[in-house]
Scaffold this active site. Structure first.
Site, PDB file in Angstrom:
ATOM      1  N   ASN A   1       0.969  -1.389   0.236  1.00 27.43           N
ATOM      2  CA  ASN A   1       0.314   0.138   0.189  1.00 27.43           C
ATOM      3  C   ASN A   1       0.636   1.042   0.203  1.00 27.43           C
ATOM      4  O   ASN A   1       1.444   1.545   0.815  1.00 27.43           O
ATOM      5  CB  ASN A   1      -0.894  -0.508   1.440  1.00 27.43           C
ATOM      6  CG  ASN A   1      -1.637   1.138   1.336  1.00 27.43           C
ATOM      7  OD1 ASN A   1      -2.238   2.222   0.387  1.00 27.43           O
ATOM      8  ND2 ASN A   1      -2.964   1.507   2.024  1.00 27.43           N
TER       9      ASN A   1
ATOM     10  N   ARG B   1      -2.282  -1.929  -3.593  1.00 28.08           N
ATOM     11  CA  ARG B   1      -3.893  -1.580  -3.404  1.00 28.08           C
ATOM     12  C   ARG B   1      -3.685  -0.148  -4.220  1.00 28.08           C
ATOM     13  O   ARG B   1      -2.900   0.519  -3.881  1.00 28.08           O
ATOM     14  CB  ARG B   1      -3.919  -0.872  -1.738  1.00 28.08           C
ATOM     15  CG  ARG B   1      -5.149  -0.173  -1.435  1.00 28.08           C
ATOM     16  CD  ARG B   1      -4.953   1.131  -0.540  1.00 28.08           C
ATOM     17  NE  ARG B   1      -6.391   1.773  -0.516  1.00 28.08           N
ATOM     18  CZ  ARG B   1      -6.441   2.967   0.226  1.00 28.08           C
ATOM     19  NH1 ARG B   1      -5.458   3.247   0.745  1.00 28.08           N
ATOM     20  NH2 ARG B   1      -7.434   3.709   0.500  1.00 28.08           N
TER      21      ARG B   1
ATOM     22  N   HIS C   1     -13.183   3.268  -0.742  1.00 25.46           N
ATOM     23  CA  HIS C   1     -13.233   1.637   0.636  1.00 25.46           C
ATOM     24  C   HIS C   1     -14.108   0.242   0.407  1.00 25.46           C
ATOM     25  O   HIS C   1     -13.676   0.032   0.632  1.00 25.46           O
ATOM     26  CB  HIS C   1     -14.090   2.310   2.143  1.00 25.46           C
ATOM     27  CG  HIS C   1     -13.615   3.359   2.562  1.00 25.46           C
ATOM     28  ND1 HIS C   1     -14.277   4.091   3.798  1.00 25.46           N
ATOM     29  CD2 HIS C   1     -11.929   3.679   3.072  1.00 25.46           C
ATOM     30  CE1 HIS C   1     -13.663   4.862   3.607  1.00 25.46           C
ATOM     31  NE2 HIS C   1     -12.102   5.385   3.534  1.00 25.46           N
TER      32      HIS C   1
ATOM     33  N   ARG D   1     -12.630  15.684   6.875  1.00 22.45           N
ATOM     34  CA  ARG D   1     -13.899  16.118   5.939  1.00 22.45           C
ATOM     35  C   ARG D   1     -14.966  16.289   6.582  1.00 22.45           C
ATOM     36  O   ARG D   1     -15.982  15.969   7.004  1.00 22.45           O
ATOM     37  CB  ARG D   1     -13.779  15.204   4.953  1.00 22.45           C
ATOM     38  CG  ARG D   1     -12.316  14.842   4.337  1.00 22.45           C
ATOM     39  CD  ARG D   1     -12.159  13.865   3.084  1.00 22.45           C
ATOM     40  NE  ARG D   1     -11.071  13.507   2.461  1.00 22.45           N
ATOM     41  CZ  ARG D   1     -10.676  11.699   3.044  1.00 22.45           C
ATOM     42  NH1 ARG D   1     -12.259  11.010   3.098  1.00 22.45           N
ATOM     43  NH2 ARG D   1      -9.335  11.947   2.685  1.00 22.45           N
TER      44      ARG D   1
ATOM     45  N   GLU E   1      -8.748  -4.688   4.558  1.00 18.79           N
ATOM     46  CA  GLU E   1      -8.197  -5.646   3.612  1.00 18.79           C
ATOM     47  C   GLU E   1      -6.617  -5.451   2.287  1.00 18.79           C
ATOM     48  O   GLU E   1      -7.002  -6.086   1.643  1.00 18.79           O
ATOM     49  CB  GLU E   1      -8.365  -3.090   2.829  1.00 18.79           C
ATOM     50  CG  GLU E   1      -9.732  -2.558   3.048  1.00 18.79           C
ATOM     51  CD  GLU E   1      -9.146  -0.822   3.500  1.00 18.79           C
ATOM     52  OE1 GLU E   1      -8.760  -1.254   4.999  1.00 18.79           O
ATOM     53  OE2 GLU E   1      -9.514  -0.695   3.059  1.00 18.79           O
TER      54      GLU E   1
END
Ligand code: ADP
Length: 404
Positions: free
Chosen positions: A7, A90, A179, A240, A383
């Site tokens: 990743n 990823r 996601h 955010r 993940e």
């Protein structure tokens, strides 16, 4: 087969080495602060942790370092790099093109580069990681696993914005969602936990970490999600804003705020941090709220209210819900957040068990009372494991990618 999962971010590379198909983690670690004088590799193998502090000027040298430590006698996990049968990467944005994980070839590299326009903060770094791995392990299959792939099943009715249609045709403006690997992983685990076929599960999956998103999963496929063209839309997140009236931006622009400032405001200074003025971190906010900080308490309430609204909306979207799943650092660990989201929801068939909820503590568990029509499940996401499985299936396995 050993599968290395990579990743790559702007200044870091995280890695995990898996033994497949057992999905056992043999080693893991990360290189951080790439490009700075103080870069560092942290590596764990067989319970032993080591740290290496040395200048890592580029992603290329970071990959070199990772591969070196993986074969280091005593600390490494393999005797020879040829034992690594595949590398799974990823990749954040796969546009409309990639509906699942793929083996990387020149065409795939070109596409990832093309989609960098849609994910300028992520795809370029993902690509640098892939190229470094290809150079260092030239004979090894490389696989890309996209955050957007699981959401490519979202129908037009949910992925189109009510903007002029030519913005979609000319500039690819639509909902993509992110996601996806996490939503897919927890949806598959949820099906297994409640004894359903993965193609027969209706679920609302809530990934609540620093970034947060909800997905509506019908018969195992994503049919809507809260993040949109970028990860800014939807839930309140660490920094955010999530959903808000875009006309606020025009209003502020009139007041003299420039584009870069507005971008920073919405992505870096809003959310839990913006409301509370205290922190973007849920643990800190819970502590400060307990100590009587009103804005920390308000930030938590607004955060939970927004998740609750999406659970309600997606209950309407799905023809029946089997499970609501909580995952991500907040979803897995905060019993308070789960309680605030799910309380008084018996009209939607959700009846939380307060004791089970309080005791869930980051393990796979059901936190509803036995006769709750909809099960609420806590499922730690993984993940990396999903990426390792995809890479294994594409390179050596017999099944299909996406099998958990
Ligand atoms: P990322 O999206 O960067 O992977 P995580 O999934 O690790 O982040 O989630 C980070 C968030 O999880 C932070 O807001 C953190 O405070 C929260 N978190 C972690 N543990 C707990 C806990 N025990 N209680 C409440 N929040 C927690």
């Amino acid at each position: 087969m050993k599968v290395l999962v990579i990743n790559a971010g702007s200044s870091s590379i995280k890695y995990q080495l898996y033994d497949m198909p057992r999905a056992e983690v043999l080693a893991k670690g990360f290189v951080e602060r790439i490009g700075e004088p103080t870069s560092r590799l942290s590596h764990t193998c067989a319970g032993n942790s080591t740290t290496l502090e040395e200048a890592v000027p580029s992603h290329e040298t970071a990959m070199e370092l990772i591969l070196k430590v993986l074969v280091k006698p005593g600390e490494g996990a393999v005797a020879d790099l040829s034992e690594i049968g595949a590398v799974g990467h990823r990749v954040v944005h796969g546009g409309e093109e990639f509906t699942g994980s793929v083996k990387i070839d020149d065409r795939v590299l070109d596409s990832i580069e093309r989609f960098a326009e849609l994910a300028p903060l992520h795809n370029p770094h993902n690509l640098v990681g892939i190229r470094a791995a290809m150079r260092k392990l030239p004979g090894t299959a490389q696989v890309a696993c996209f955050d957007t792939a699981f959401h490519t099943s979202i129908p037009k009715v949910a992925h189109m914005y009510a903007l002029p249609f030519e913005l979609y045709e000319r500039h690819r403006v639509r909902r993509y969602g992110f996601h996806g690997t996490s939503h897919r992983y927890v949806a598959r685990r949820a099906a297994a936990m409640i004894g359903r076929d993965k193609h027969d599960l209706n679920a609302i999956t809530c990934h609540l970490g620093n970034g947060c998103s909800v997905a509506a999963v019908r018969k195992g496929r994503s049919v809507d999600t809260s993040m949109g063209f970028t990860p800014l839309e939807g839930l309140v997140m660490g920094t955010r804003a999530g959903d808000f009236d875009p006309a606020i931006l025009f209003y502020l622009a009139d007041k003299g705020y420039d584009l870069a400032t507005l971008n920073g405001l919405c992505n870096k200074k809003s959310g839990l941090l913006g409301i509370s003025g205290v922190s973007n971190d849920m643990r800190t906010l819970q502590k400060r709220a307990e100590e009587g900080n009103d804005r920390a308490a308000l930030a938590i309430e607004i955060f939970c209210y927004r998740v609750r609204k999406y659970v309600g909306a997606y209950s309407a979207v799905l023809d029946g819900v089997d499970a609501v799943v909580f995952t991500g650092g907040i979803g897995e660990n905060s019993s308070l957040v789960r309680e605030l989201v799910c309380r008084d929801m018996t009209h939607l068939g959700i009846a939380l068990d307060p004791k089970a909820n309080a005791e869930a503590g980051g393990r796979e568990s059901a936190v509803t009372v036995p006769d709750s029509r909809v099960q609420v499940l806590v499922i730690p996401t993984n993940e990396e494991q999903a990426i390792a499985r995809d890479a294994f299936e594409l390179v050596g396995g017999n099944g299909e990618p996406g099998t958990v």
